[in-house]
Design a protein around this motif. Structure first.
Motif, PDB file in Angstrom:
ATOM      1  N   ALA A  78       0.923  -1.291  -0.024  1.00  0.00           N
ATOM      2  CA  ALA A  78      -0.058  -0.051  -0.142  1.00  0.00           C
ATOM      3  C   ALA A  78       0.853   1.222  -0.034  1.00  0.00           C
ATOM      4  N   TYR A  79       1.909   1.199   0.807  1.00  0.00           N
ATOM      5  CA  TYR A  79       2.696   2.458   0.700  1.00  0.00           C
ATOM      6  C   TYR A  79       3.390   2.833  -0.732  1.00  0.00           C
ATOM      7  N   GLY A  80       3.624   1.349  -1.440  1.00  0.00           N
ATOM      8  CA  GLY A  80       4.118   1.725  -2.676  1.00  0.00           C
ATOM      9  C   GLY A  80       3.265   2.715  -3.584  1.00  0.00           C
ATOM     10  N   GLU A  81       2.013   2.636  -3.273  1.00  0.00           N
ATOM     11  CA  GLU A  81       0.970   3.320  -4.124  1.00  0.00           C
ATOM     12  C   GLU A  81       0.764   4.575  -3.227  1.00  0.00           C
ATOM     13  N   LEU A  82       0.672   4.659  -2.093  1.00  0.00           N
ATOM     14  CA  LEU A  82       0.128   5.954  -1.421  1.00  0.00           C
ATOM     15  C   LEU A  82       1.180   6.857  -1.700  1.00  0.00           C
ATOM     16  N   PHE A  83       2.512   6.490  -1.501  1.00  0.00           N
ATOM     17  CA  PHE A  83       3.927   7.460  -1.701  1.00  0.00           C
ATOM     18  C   PHE A  83       4.493   7.313  -3.054  1.00  0.00           C
ATOM     19  N   ALA A  84       3.704   7.036  -4.139  1.00  0.00           N
ATOM     20  CA  ALA A  84       4.228   6.684  -5.387  1.00  0.00           C
ATOM     21  C   ALA A  84       4.791   8.188  -6.147  1.00  0.00           C
ATOM     22  N   GLY A  85       4.238   9.113  -5.247  1.00  0.00           N
ATOM     23  CA  GLY A  85       4.828  10.536  -6.097  1.00  0.00           C
ATOM     24  C   GLY A  85       6.280  10.881  -5.769  1.00  0.00           C
ATOM     25  N   TYR A  86       6.967  10.063  -5.058  1.00  0.00           N
ATOM     26  CA  TYR A  86       8.474  10.183  -4.708  1.00  0.00           C
ATOM     27  C   TYR A  86       9.150   9.718  -6.051  1.00  0.00           C
ATOM     28  N   GLY A  87       8.502   8.971  -6.904  1.00  0.00           N
ATOM     29  CA  GLY A  87       8.938   8.356  -8.093  1.00  0.00           C
ATOM     30  C   GLY A  87       8.636   9.039  -9.424  1.00  0.00           C
ATOM     31  N   GLN A  88       7.806  10.220  -9.265  1.00  0.00           N
ATOM     32  CA  GLN A  88       7.078  11.043 -10.259  1.00  0.00           C
ATOM     33  C   GLN A  88       7.796  12.230 -10.409  1.00  0.00           C
ATOM     34  N   ASP A  89       7.838  12.734 -11.643  1.00  0.00           N
ATOM     35  CA  ASP A  89       8.303  14.106 -12.104  1.00  0.00           C
ATOM     36  C   ASP A  89       7.402  14.874 -12.602  1.00  0.00           C
ATOM     37  N   ALA A  90       7.059  16.047 -11.806  1.00  0.00           N
ATOM     38  CA  ALA A  90       6.101  17.295 -12.070  1.00  0.00           C
ATOM     39  C   ALA A  90       6.616  17.701 -13.469  1.00  0.00           C
ATOM     40  N   GLY A  91       7.763  17.757 -13.891  1.00  0.00           N
ATOM     41  CA  GLY A  91       8.271  18.355 -15.074  1.00  0.00           C
ATOM     42  C   GLY A  91       7.869  17.561 -16.249  1.00  0.00           C
ATOM     43  N   GLU A  92       8.046  16.177 -16.039  1.00  0.00           N
ATOM     44  CA  GLU A  92       7.242  15.199 -17.122  1.00  0.00           C
ATOM     45  C   GLU A  92       5.788  15.451 -17.239  1.00  0.00           C
ATOM     46  N   VAL A  93       5.179  15.444 -16.246  1.00  0.00           N
ATOM     47  CA  VAL A  93       3.790  15.435 -16.155  1.00  0.00           C
ATOM     48  C   VAL A  93       3.383  16.742 -17.132  1.00  0.00           C
ATOM     49  N   LEU A  94       4.113  17.795 -16.861  1.00  0.00           N
ATOM     50  CA  LEU A  94       3.588  19.104 -17.570  1.00  0.00           C
ATOM     51  C   LEU A  94       4.380  19.333 -18.904  1.00  0.00           C
ATOM     52  N   SER A  95       4.968  18.284 -19.494  1.00  0.00           N
ATOM     53  CA  SER A  95       5.929  18.553 -20.573  1.00  0.00           C
ATOM     54  C   SER A  95       5.234  18.665 -21.884  1.00  0.00           C
ATOM     55  N   LYS A  96       4.097  18.108 -22.007  1.00  0.00           N
ATOM     56  CA  LYS A  96       3.414  18.508 -23.361  1.00  0.00           C
ATOM     57  C   LYS A  96       2.492  19.838 -23.106  1.00  0.00           C
ATOM     58  N   THR A  97       2.337  20.477 -24.079  1.00  0.00           N
ATOM     59  CA  THR A  97       1.577  21.708 -24.155  1.00  0.00           C
ATOM     60  C   THR A  97       0.840  21.671 -25.585  1.00  0.00           C
ATOM     61  N   PHE A  98      -0.259  22.703 -25.673  1.00  0.00           N
ATOM     62  CA  PHE A  98      -0.732  22.601 -27.134  1.00  0.00           C
ATOM     63  C   PHE A  98      -0.854  24.385 -27.288  1.00  0.00           C
ATOM     64  N   LYS A  99      -0.482  24.601 -28.558  1.00  0.00           N
ATOM     65  CA  LYS A  99      -0.272  26.010 -28.962  1.00  0.00           C
ATOM     66  C   LYS A  99      -1.299  26.313 -29.771  1.00  0.00           C
TER      67      LYS A  99
END
Length: 207
Positions: free
Chosen positions: A56-77
């Motif tokens: 459960a901790y692997g799911e509840l604290f999955a944010g440590y393995g995620q990158d905010a920059g990657e999440v926001l990397s694609k934009t639409f012009k």
């Protein structure tokens, strides 16, 4: 408004990387906590609990393995010249307080004024998840979300508000029920223009 309101100005200090213990060490720690609570980790109902908690901790604290920059990397012009406020409100989140490791949960409201394109709406919800799935304080989480938006989207302005109920106040301590904590932070145009702040508050239902 039944809340404590805080306006944030200082970004959090980055912490050094940590070395994770093994899965076996994590499960042993859970058995120790079960015994500390006063129960027998060897009884039938608790035999598999350490493994379940580690998973459960692997799911509840999955944010440590995620990158905010990657999440926001694609934009639409190609947005037909749209350059007004984009608001996603009522994003649900569940986080854990870093002081007692008990949940706090609520909603996030995120707005920004585009500068050079927009990001997919679901990406803002994913951004909230990146920071919610870590040991947190609400104040830090608010700052982290808006800093990630500014660093990766370069908007003319951004606004973030979190509303949450904290189990560390409800389940223990003062045991105050139905109390919400509200944190917010403005940058760019939102920080400079009270009209834009009022528009944001009105759109999220706080005016």
């Amino acid at each position: 408004m039944d809340a404590r309101v805080k306006s944030l100005t200082t970004p959090p200090v980055a912490s050094a990387p940590v070395t994770r213990p093994s899965r076996e060490e994590a499960e042993a720690a859970v058995r120790t906590l079960i015994a500390w609570a006063g129960d027998d980790p060897a009884r039938e109902g608790l035999l598999e609990t350490p493994a379940r908690v580690a998973k459960a901790y692997g799911e509840l604290f999955a944010g440590y393995g995620q990158d905010a920059g990657e999440v926001l990397s694609k934009t639409f012009k190609e947005v037909g010249g749209y350059d007004d406020l984009v608001l996603v409100k009522g994003i649900p989140f569940y986080a854990h307080c870093e002081h007692h490791m008990v949940p706090f949960f609520g909603q996030a409201h995120i707005a920004y004024l585009p500068h050079d394109g927009v990001v997919g709406l679901s990406k803002l919800a994913r951004l909230v998840e990146v920071f919610a799935r870590r040991l947190q304080t609400q104040e830090t989480m608010t700052a982290q979300i808006i800093d990630a938006i500014n660093e990766n989207l370069g908007p003319r302005g951004a606004a973030v508000m979190l509303e949450a109920e904290h189990m560390c106040m409800t389940m223990r301590g003062v045991r105050a029920h139905d109390v919400k904590t509200v944190t917010h932070r403005f940058t760019g145009v939102f920080a400079e223009d009270r009209v834009e702040q009022d528009r944001f508050f009105a759109m999220v239902g706080h005016r």
